[in-house]
Design a protein around this motif. Structure first.
Motif, PDB file in Angstrom:
ATOM      1  N   PHE A 126      -1.502   4.429  -8.628  1.00  0.00           N
ATOM      2  CA  PHE A 126      -0.387   3.987  -8.156  1.00  0.00           C
ATOM      3  C   PHE A 126      -0.072   4.105  -6.594  1.00  0.00           C
ATOM      4  CE2 PHE A 126       4.181   4.615  -6.806  1.00  0.00           C
ATOM      5  CZ  PHE A 126       4.620   3.121  -7.258  1.00  0.00           C
ATOM      6  N   LEU A 127      -0.920   5.133  -6.283  1.00  0.00           N
ATOM      7  CA  LEU A 127      -1.151   5.667  -4.827  1.00  0.00           C
ATOM      8  C   LEU A 127      -2.443   5.284  -4.310  1.00  0.00           C
ATOM      9  CD1 LEU A 127       0.866   9.218  -4.743  1.00  0.00           C
ATOM     10  CD2 LEU A 127       1.835   6.742  -4.023  1.00  0.00           C
ATOM     11  N   GLN A 128      -2.519   4.865  -3.077  1.00  0.00           N
ATOM     12  CA  GLN A 128      -3.948   4.507  -2.670  1.00  0.00           C
ATOM     13  C   GLN A 128      -4.223   5.607  -1.868  1.00  0.00           C
ATOM     14  OE1 GLN A 128      -1.390   1.679  -2.879  1.00  0.00           O
ATOM     15  NE2 GLN A 128      -2.507   1.875  -4.504  1.00  0.00           N
ATOM     16  N   ALA A 129      -3.391   6.568  -1.252  1.00  0.00           N
ATOM     17  CA  ALA A 129      -3.980   7.725  -0.523  1.00  0.00           C
ATOM     18  C   ALA A 129      -3.491   8.956  -0.599  1.00  0.00           C
ATOM     19  CB  ALA A 129      -4.342   7.269   1.148  1.00  0.00           C
ATOM     20  N   LEU A 130      -3.804  10.072  -0.476  1.00  0.00           N
ATOM     21  CA  LEU A 130      -3.174  11.293  -0.393  1.00  0.00           C
ATOM     22  C   LEU A 130      -3.379  12.061   0.811  1.00  0.00           C
ATOM     23  CD1 LEU A 130      -3.525  13.037  -4.043  1.00  0.00           C
ATOM     24  CD2 LEU A 130      -1.336  12.104  -2.878  1.00  0.00           C
ATOM     25  N   VAL A 131      -2.396  12.796   1.318  1.00  0.00           N
ATOM     26  CA  VAL A 131      -2.494  13.587   2.582  1.00  0.00           C
ATOM     27  C   VAL A 131      -1.948  14.745   2.300  1.00  0.00           C
ATOM     28  CG1 VAL A 131      -2.830  11.412   4.001  1.00  0.00           C
ATOM     29  CG2 VAL A 131      -0.513  12.281   3.577  1.00  0.00           C
ATOM     30  N   PRO A 132      -2.257  15.802   3.128  1.00  0.00           N
ATOM     31  CA  PRO A 132      -1.668  16.965   3.122  1.00  0.00           C
ATOM     32  C   PRO A 132      -0.182  17.307   3.461  1.00  0.00           C
ATOM     33  CG  PRO A 132      -3.150  17.202   4.866  1.00  0.00           C
ATOM     34  CD  PRO A 132      -3.403  15.600   4.063  1.00  0.00           C
ATOM     35  N   ASP A 133       0.396  16.605   4.213  1.00  0.00           N
ATOM     36  CA  ASP A 133       1.686  17.042   5.155  1.00  0.00           C
ATOM     37  C   ASP A 133       2.089  15.617   5.833  1.00  0.00           C
ATOM     38  OD1 ASP A 133       0.577  16.745   7.591  1.00  0.00           O
ATOM     39  OD2 ASP A 133       0.101  19.035   7.374  1.00  0.00           O
ATOM     40  N   ARG A 134       3.460  15.831   6.404  1.00  0.00           N
ATOM     41  CA  ARG A 134       4.104  14.648   7.006  1.00  0.00           C
ATOM     42  C   ARG A 134       3.169  14.034   7.990  1.00  0.00           C
ATOM     43  NH1 ARG A 134       8.977  12.411   6.198  1.00  0.00           N
ATOM     44  NH2 ARG A 134      10.062  11.228   7.926  1.00  0.00           N
ATOM     45  N   ILE A 148       0.831  -1.064  -0.205  1.00  0.00           N
ATOM     46  CA  ILE A 148       0.048   0.052  -0.012  1.00  0.00           C
ATOM     47  C   ILE A 148       0.800   1.293  -0.043  1.00  0.00           C
ATOM     48  CG2 ILE A 148      -1.645   1.315   1.353  1.00  0.00           C
ATOM     49  CD1 ILE A 148      -2.706  -1.408   2.413  1.00  0.00           C
ATOM     50  N   ARG A 149       0.322   2.048  -0.780  1.00  0.00           N
ATOM     51  CA  ARG A 149       1.392   3.548  -0.842  1.00  0.00           C
ATOM     52  C   ARG A 149       0.686   4.570  -0.524  1.00  0.00           C
ATOM     53  NH1 ARG A 149       2.814  -0.446  -4.039  1.00  0.00           N
ATOM     54  NH2 ARG A 149       0.519  -0.274  -5.017  1.00  0.00           N
ATOM     55  N   ILE A 150       0.946   5.406   0.351  1.00  0.00           N
ATOM     56  CA  ILE A 150       0.226   6.686   0.788  1.00  0.00           C
ATOM     57  C   ILE A 150       1.291   7.790   0.669  1.00  0.00           C
ATOM     58  CG2 ILE A 150      -0.655   7.790   2.811  1.00  0.00           C
ATOM     59  CD1 ILE A 150      -1.128   5.033   3.976  1.00  0.00           C
ATOM     60  N   ALA A 151       0.882   8.927   0.046  1.00  0.00           N
ATOM     61  CA  ALA A 151       1.867  10.024   0.014  1.00  0.00           C
ATOM     62  C   ALA A 151       1.114  11.348   0.248  1.00  0.00           C
ATOM     63  CB  ALA A 151       2.254   9.968  -1.606  1.00  0.00           C
ATOM     64  N   THR A 152       2.416  12.192   0.574  1.00  0.00           N
ATOM     65  CA  THR A 152       1.823  13.749   0.719  1.00  0.00           C
ATOM     66  C   THR A 152       1.900  14.375  -0.475  1.00  0.00           C
ATOM     67  OG1 THR A 152       4.162  14.201   0.690  1.00  0.00           O
ATOM     68  CG2 THR A 152       3.118  13.992   3.078  1.00  0.00           C
ATOM     69  N   GLU A 153       1.072  15.383  -0.579  1.00  0.00           N
ATOM     70  CA  GLU A 153       0.685  16.094  -1.640  1.00  0.00           C
ATOM     71  C   GLU A 153       1.727  16.823  -2.602  1.00  0.00           C
ATOM     72  OE1 GLU A 153      -2.334  18.858  -0.474  1.00  0.00           O
ATOM     73  OE2 GLU A 153      -3.916  17.480  -0.198  1.00  0.00           O
ATOM     74  N   LYS A 154       2.881  17.053  -1.628  1.00  0.00           N
ATOM     75  CA  LYS A 154       3.924  17.371  -2.415  1.00  0.00           C
ATOM     76  C   LYS A 154       4.910  16.634  -2.962  1.00  0.00           C
ATOM     77  CE  LYS A 154       7.362  16.841   1.318  1.00  0.00           C
ATOM     78  NZ  LYS A 154       8.320  17.955   2.279  1.00  0.00           N
ATOM     79  N   SER A 155       4.540  15.248  -2.826  1.00  0.00           N
ATOM     80  CA  SER A 155       5.444  14.089  -3.251  1.00  0.00           C
ATOM     81  C   SER A 155       5.491  13.939  -4.872  1.00  0.00           C
ATOM     82  CB  SER A 155       5.015  12.856  -2.524  1.00  0.00           C
ATOM     83  OG  SER A 155       5.261  12.807  -1.455  1.00  0.00           O
ATOM     84  N   ARG A 156       6.695  13.487  -5.300  1.00  0.00           N
ATOM     85  CA  ARG A 156       6.846  13.401  -6.815  1.00  0.00           C
ATOM     86  C   ARG A 156       7.130  11.813  -7.085  1.00  0.00           C
ATOM     87  NH1 ARG A 156       4.059  17.279  -6.452  1.00  0.00           N
ATOM     88  NH2 ARG A 156       4.402  19.125  -7.473  1.00  0.00           N
ATOM     89  N   VAL A 157       6.728  11.159  -8.054  1.00  0.00           N
ATOM     90  CA  VAL A 157       7.305   9.956  -8.483  1.00  0.00           C
ATOM     91  C   VAL A 157       7.722  10.014  -9.926  1.00  0.00           C
ATOM     92  CG1 VAL A 157       5.817   8.636  -6.619  1.00  0.00           C
ATOM     93  CG2 VAL A 157       5.049   8.713  -8.862  1.00  0.00           C
ATOM     94  N   GLY A 158       8.697   9.003 -10.155  1.00  0.00           N
ATOM     95  CA  GLY A 158       9.099   8.929 -11.553  1.00  0.00           C
ATOM     96  C   GLY A 158      10.151   8.038 -11.652  1.00  0.00           C
TER      97      GLY A 158
END
Length: 263
Positions: free
Chosen positions: A180-188, A124-134
């Motif tokens: 690719f991501l299962q959830a987005l959150v605003p900050d750390r 499962i992948r959770i990320a902050t809104e500022k994150s970048r993948v590539g």
């Protein structure tokens, strides 16, 4: 439990959740040999740790989950040895892939190249809104072998091609939109809270059943339908014959939380 340090990786179990932290912030948590070896040791510990039911993998520092291979170290080795980067002494990424227990990737910042691959090996992948993948490997005349083989498990083929052929960064919002991501959150802070919440939901469930589900999904994707059925049935039989198989219905009938014995 006190924090254990495996080279550049910290391992700590809190309330049956293993927190595995990459501590190579000066290099944006790049996959140096120390990080890869530490991942191997930490996930070996997690796999064998009966007190830990789920793991959360996170990068230290707040700038990157993992920015991929340590290209500076790779260049230094190329110049001195002429043979490119030597293989890590221990297979850290494989230890993540082969772990039978559930793993949550908590992404804060960049998850690029080997870092995106590392997150893809989690469940499962959770990320902050500022994150970048590539996956920028082709811009350095490298082939993302691990992702080429597996990208279509996470996203449609067109999206996989876009990621791998353009080598461009993708916003967290787009990565979420394509699955690719299962959830987005605003900050750390929200990231840690959400990863903890998801881990707590997983821990409510019977560990043997959870691990059987994970093994079935991971290992049957390239099997023939008949082999997949045999594999699934063998795992299910072990769960059906366990003590925990009776504990679930019994706890429900008695209106209490189940006490899993993992046997």
């Amino acid at each position: 439990m006190a924090v254990q340090t495996f080279e550049l990786i910290d391992y700590e179990v809190r309330d049956r959740t293993a927190w595995i932290t990459i501590n190579n912030a000066e290099r944006m948590n790049a996959l140096s040999i120390g990080v890869v070896n530490g991942l191997y040791d930490a996930f070996t510990e997690f796999t064998n740790d009966d007190d830990a039911l789920v793991a959360i993998l996170i990068g230290g520092g707040g700038r990157a989950f993992c920015a991929g291979a340590d290209l500076v170290a790779m260049t230094q080795r190329d110049q001195t040895e002429g043979q490119g980067a030597p293989a890590p002494t221990r297979p850290g990424l494989e230890a993540v892939s082969e772990c039978p227990k559930p793993i949550i990737a908590a992404i804060d910042g960049y998850a690029l190249a080997g870092g995106m691959q590392l997150s893809s090996r989690c469940d499962i992948r959770i990320a902050t809104e500022k994150s970048r993948v590539g996956m920028p490997e082709v811009r350095r005349s490298l082939v993302a072998v691990g992702m080429v083989d597996t990208a279509e498990r996470f996203v449609p083929r067109g999206e996989a091609m876009w990621i791998l052929l353009t080598a461009d960064h993708m916003t967290a919002e787009r990565a979420y939109d394509i699955g690719f991501l299962q959830a987005l959150v605003p900050d750390r802070d929200a990231l840690i809270a959400e990863a903890t919440r998801v881990a707590d939901e997983i821990k409510k469930n019977a560990p043997l059943a959870v691990q059987a589900v994970k093994r079935t999904i991971v290992h049957t994707s390239h099997m023939s339908p008949l082999d997949a059925i045999h594999y699934r049935n063998a795992l299910n039989e072990k769960v059906e014959q366990s003590e925990d198989r009776m504990e679930g219905p019994k706890a429900f009938a008695e209106k209490r939380d189940p006490v899993w014995k993992m046997r």
